[in-house]
Design an enzyme around this catalytic site. Structure first.
Site, PDB file in Angstrom:
ATOM      1  N   ASP A  20       0.867  -0.889   0.461  1.00 32.06           N
ATOM      2  CA  ASP A  20       0.134   0.017  -0.179  1.00 32.06           C
ATOM      3  C   ASP A  20       0.626   1.258  -0.037  1.00 32.06           C
ATOM      4  O   ASP A  20       1.578   1.334   0.589  1.00 32.06           O
ATOM      5  CB  ASP A  20      -1.009   0.179   1.300  1.00 32.06           C
ATOM      6  CG  ASP A  20      -2.644  -0.611   1.533  1.00 32.06           C
ATOM      7  OD1 ASP A  20      -2.426  -0.401  -0.280  1.00 32.06           O
ATOM      8  OD2 ASP A  20      -2.532  -1.385   1.983  1.00 32.06           O
ATOM      9  N   ASP A 163      -9.769  -6.015  -0.478  1.00 31.74           N
ATOM     10  CA  ASP A 163      -8.505  -5.617   0.639  1.00 31.74           C
ATOM     11  C   ASP A 163      -9.093  -4.846   1.404  1.00 31.74           C
ATOM     12  O   ASP A 163      -9.982  -3.674   1.614  1.00 31.74           O
ATOM     13  CB  ASP A 163      -7.658  -4.925  -0.589  1.00 31.74           C
ATOM     14  CG  ASP A 163      -7.026  -4.007   0.215  1.00 31.74           C
ATOM     15  OD1 ASP A 163      -6.723  -4.017   1.447  1.00 31.74           O
ATOM     16  OD2 ASP A 163      -6.142  -2.924  -0.762  1.00 31.74           O
TER      17      ASP A 163
HETATM   18 ZN    ZN Z   1      -3.931  -1.988  -0.820  1.00 30.99          ZN
END
Ligand code: ZN
Length: 203
Positions: A20, A163
């Site tokens: 991320d 996610d």
């Molecule tokens: Zn992610």
């Protein structure tokens, strides 16, 4: 140590590493960027699936490719920031790197439809990115199912990724709804036995 932790996850049987990247602007949080992708690349051959939650991903495509990213996932919501998504996807494809497209919880999955054929994965966020202390939004499974049905009807086989707050408890319902790529952060990294955590999540 990053290296030890990645080795632990690799040995536990992870299929890929989802990274991320947050810029503190497109989303409120700030997370690692290029130097960490490079550092991770040096210690693993696993696929590096890079989730860009940044306002100007087009500026960094080559840099992430060079750092070792195998795929770049960008957000549909960039369109509300004046970004031409068609052009951005084209830029990522021109760089010969896989392109993923994501929707936030408030965005319906129909937003993905016009771009799906050009994508290597479609990501349905199961919580609002960039804020801590949230759990999996239950309505996500309906979105996964809707997207999966639409892809099946069109005989398209683009993998669906989910996610945010994915755990051993909700993994089966995500898979049942059509997700094939489960992003698990704390459920795997926080587990004493990461291998066991991954096995419990697999369909
Ligand atoms: Zn992610």
């Amino acid at each position: 140590m990053l290296k030890d932790e990645i080795e632990r996850i690799e040995e536990a049987g992870a299929d890929l590493l989802h990274l991320d990247v947050m810029d503190g602007h497109f989303v409120p949080n700030l997370s690692f960027g290029l130097p960490v992708v490079e550092a991770v690349r040096r210690v693993t051959d696993l696929k590096l699936d890079t989730h860009l939650m940044i306002s100007d991903p087009g500026e960094y495509i080559e840099a992430f490719k060079k750092a070792g990213s195998d795929s770049l996932t960008v957000h549909f919501e960039l369109t509300t920031h004046g970004i031409d998504l068609d052009a951005l996807i084209g830029q990522i494809q021109d760089a010969e790197i896989e392109c993923g497209l994501a929707v936030n919880p408030e965005t319906p999955v129909v937003a993905l439809f016009p771009f799906a054929a050009r994508c290597a994965l479609l990501l349905v966020m199961s919580l609002v990115p960039g804020f801590g202390g949230q759990s999996f939004i239950p309505e996500t499974t309906q979105k996964l199912r809707q997207l999966s049905q639409w892809l099946n009807e069109g005989e398209m086989s683009v993998p669906i990724q989910v996610d945010g707050g994915v755990t051993a408890e909700n993994a089966a319902s995500c898979v049942d709804a059509g997700a094939s790529l489960l992003v698990a952060g704390s459920a795997v990294f926080g587990a004493a036995d990461a291998g066991e955590a991954i096995r419990r999540m697999r369909p």
